[in-house]
Design a protein around this motif. Structure first.
Motif, PDB file in Angstrom:
ATOM      1  N   LEU A 112       0.853  -1.192   0.000  1.00 47.05           N
ATOM      2  CA  LEU A 112       0.000   0.000   0.000  1.00 47.05           C
ATOM      3  C   LEU A 112       0.887   1.240   0.000  1.00 47.05           C
ATOM      4  O   LEU A 112       1.634   1.478   0.947  1.00 47.05           O
ATOM      5  N   ARG A 113       0.804   2.003  -1.050  1.00 50.79           N
ATOM      6  CA  ARG A 113       1.752   3.103  -1.232  1.00 50.79           C
ATOM      7  C   ARG A 113       1.161   4.478  -1.021  1.00 50.79           C
ATOM      8  O   ARG A 113       1.896   5.457  -0.927  1.00 50.79           O
ATOM      9  N   THR A 114      -0.144   4.572  -1.047  1.00 54.78           N
ATOM     10  CA  THR A 114      -0.770   5.896  -0.927  1.00 54.78           C
ATOM     11  C   THR A 114      -1.955   5.828   0.038  1.00 54.78           C
ATOM     12  O   THR A 114      -2.490   4.749   0.308  1.00 54.78           O
ATOM     13  N   TYR A 162      -4.824   6.828  -0.666  1.00 56.07           N
ATOM     14  CA  TYR A 162      -5.957   6.327  -1.471  1.00 56.07           C
ATOM     15  C   TYR A 162      -5.979   4.806  -1.455  1.00 56.07           C
ATOM     16  O   TYR A 162      -7.018   4.188  -1.192  1.00 56.07           O
ATOM     17  N   GLN A 163      -4.841   4.198  -1.713  1.00 56.69           N
ATOM     18  CA  GLN A 163      -4.787   2.725  -1.724  1.00 56.69           C
ATOM     19  C   GLN A 163      -5.154   2.162  -0.349  1.00 56.69           C
ATOM     20  O   GLN A 163      -5.837   1.136  -0.253  1.00 56.69           O
ATOM     21  N   GLU A 164      -4.727   2.840   0.701  1.00 53.86           N
ATOM     22  CA  GLU A 164      -5.088   2.366   2.046  1.00 53.86           C
ATOM     23  C   GLU A 164      -6.593   2.429   2.261  1.00 53.86           C
ATOM     24  O   GLU A 164      -7.190   1.539   2.873  1.00 53.86           O
ATOM     25  N   ALA A 176      -8.156  -0.483   0.377  1.00 50.84           N
ATOM     26  CA  ALA A 176      -7.911  -1.740   1.108  1.00 50.84           C
ATOM     27  C   ALA A 176      -8.858  -1.834   2.300  1.00 50.84           C
ATOM     28  O   ALA A 176      -9.456  -2.887   2.561  1.00 50.84           O
ATOM     29  N   ILE A 198      -5.063  -5.959  -2.840  1.00 49.63           N
ATOM     30  CA  ILE A 198      -4.514  -5.164  -1.729  1.00 49.63           C
ATOM     31  C   ILE A 198      -5.357  -5.328  -0.457  1.00 49.63           C
ATOM     32  O   ILE A 198      -5.120  -4.624   0.516  1.00 49.63           O
ATOM     33  N   ASN A 226       0.254  -5.594  -4.806  1.00 51.48           N
ATOM     34  CA  ASN A 226      -0.350  -4.504  -5.570  1.00 51.48           C
ATOM     35  C   ASN A 226      -0.205  -4.809  -7.057  1.00 51.48           C
ATOM     36  O   ASN A 226       0.905  -5.067  -7.525  1.00 51.48           O
ATOM     37  N   TYR A 254      -9.653   1.525 -10.280  1.00 52.82           N
ATOM     38  CA  TYR A 254      -8.950   1.930  -9.054  1.00 52.82           C
ATOM     39  C   TYR A 254      -7.517   2.395  -9.308  1.00 52.82           C
ATOM     40  O   TYR A 254      -6.828   2.781  -8.368  1.00 52.82           O
ATOM     41  N   VAL A 255      -7.060   2.326 -10.555  1.00 54.54           N
ATOM     42  CA  VAL A 255      -5.635   2.592 -10.810  1.00 54.54           C
ATOM     43  C   VAL A 255      -5.426   3.430 -12.066  1.00 54.54           C
ATOM     44  O   VAL A 255      -6.307   3.531 -12.912  1.00 54.54           O
ATOM     45  N   CYS A 297     -14.061   4.838  -6.526  1.00 55.36           N
ATOM     46  CA  CYS A 297     -13.201   4.557  -7.678  1.00 55.36           C
ATOM     47  C   CYS A 297     -13.263   5.723  -8.652  1.00 55.36           C
ATOM     48  O   CYS A 297     -13.903   6.740  -8.383  1.00 55.36           O
TER      49      CYS A 297
END
Ligand code: GPP
Ligand code: MG
Length: 279
Positions: free
Chosen positions: A9-11, A13-15, A18, A115, A142, A164-165, A211
């Protein structure tokens, strides 16, 4: 096959994504999955049998599930040919339904990445119950940065996860992972940039799932930029509308049905399958 996994998890947003999937327990997904133990996180296609509306309720649940499974079957049709010694990747594997179907159909090794640690555990449990844990494995990774070896994979799919990406980042990673001639299949909802920007109904879908639905054109730009050449583009919009109509009438409706039906009917949104080869 694998190198040390990078941070998943890098951001922020990603957290948040998740966290959403770690807490998700919606009956529309759980009850449908319980029909036969294939748990999906995507929508359905095909006409429904109207007699199910006469009840009992389990018949509607089973019918919605049948349409979702039919969607995954169409996706897998476009991955072929796949040999038992090939390796496949499920980008955003959810509770594992499509991966389990792919292994059942092709007999090959399938790796799913998500994730959500809850989804990883749930899907691995499903694989264990079916006795396929040696061939179907789910990983807390990821899809933008999987850590899997370059050119190690024959086929990749994303079943409603690309919203989502960033598509350029995603297809760069998929291009790295696939062998030359390997196939990528995407089923997605995308907005129609012929009719302008994001409609209100599409914005409601974004809001509901946290999203960001991409424009149709964005897919083709990002594929071309990463050495992918489309071989099939199938507009599944007309085929998914019955699913939403049945879901709207069902006891497991979540409230988002109207937004999908409006977006599809007004033409601001498409349900698209894209199959592309890595050159
Ligand atoms: C969720 O499936 C799918 C998404 C969040 C992607 C959004 C898809 C588009 C086509 C825009 P799900 O099975 O978890 O959703 P639900 O709970 O509504 O059934
Ligand atoms: Mg669902």
């Amino acid at each position: 096959m694998t190198t040390a996994a990078p941070r998943v998890l890098r951001t922020a947003y990603q957290e948040s994504i998740a966290a959403y999937w770690n807490n998700e327990q919606d009956p529309v997904n759980i009850r449908l999955g319980e029909v036969d133990g294939l748990y999906h996180h995507h929508y359905g296609i095909g006409e429904y049998d109207e007699s199910v509306l006469a009840g009992p309720e389990e018949r509607v649940i089973a019918e919605l599930h049948r349409l979702e499974t039919a969607q995954a079957d169409i996706l897998l049709d476009h991955l072929r040919p796949v040999a038992p010694e090939d390796r496949l990747l499920d980008g955003g594997s959810g509770r594992g339904g499509t991966s389990i179907m792919a292994n059942r159909r092709f007999g090959c090794r399938v790796d799913g990445v998500t994730i959500s640690e809850k989804q990883v555990a749930f899907a691995n449990e499903q694989a264990a119950r079916r006795g396929v844990s040696d061939r179907v494995r789910f990983h807390f990774r990821n899809m933008l940065d999987t850590g899997f070896d370059t050119e190690s994979i024959r086929g990749i799919w994303t079943n409603e996860t690309t919203m989502y990406v960033d598509l350029f980042e995603l297809f760069r990673e998929f291009s790295r992972l696939l062998e030359r001639g390997g196939r990528y299949v995407c089923v997605t909802g995308c907005y129609n940039d012929v009719t302008g920007g994001r409609s209100k109904a599409v914005s409601q879908i974004d809001e509901r799932y946290t999203c960001s639905v991409h424009a149709r054109s964005e897919y083709f730009r990002a594929l071309a930029a990463n050495d992918f050449v489309p071989i099939n583009v199938v507009d599944l919009t007309a085929q998914t509308i019955p699913y939403w109509e049945l879901r709207e009438k069902s006891s497991v409706a979540t409230g988002i049905e109207k937004s999908f039906l409006t977006a599809y009917r007004e033409g601001s949104f498409h349900y698209l399958l894209i199959a592309a080869d890595r050159i």
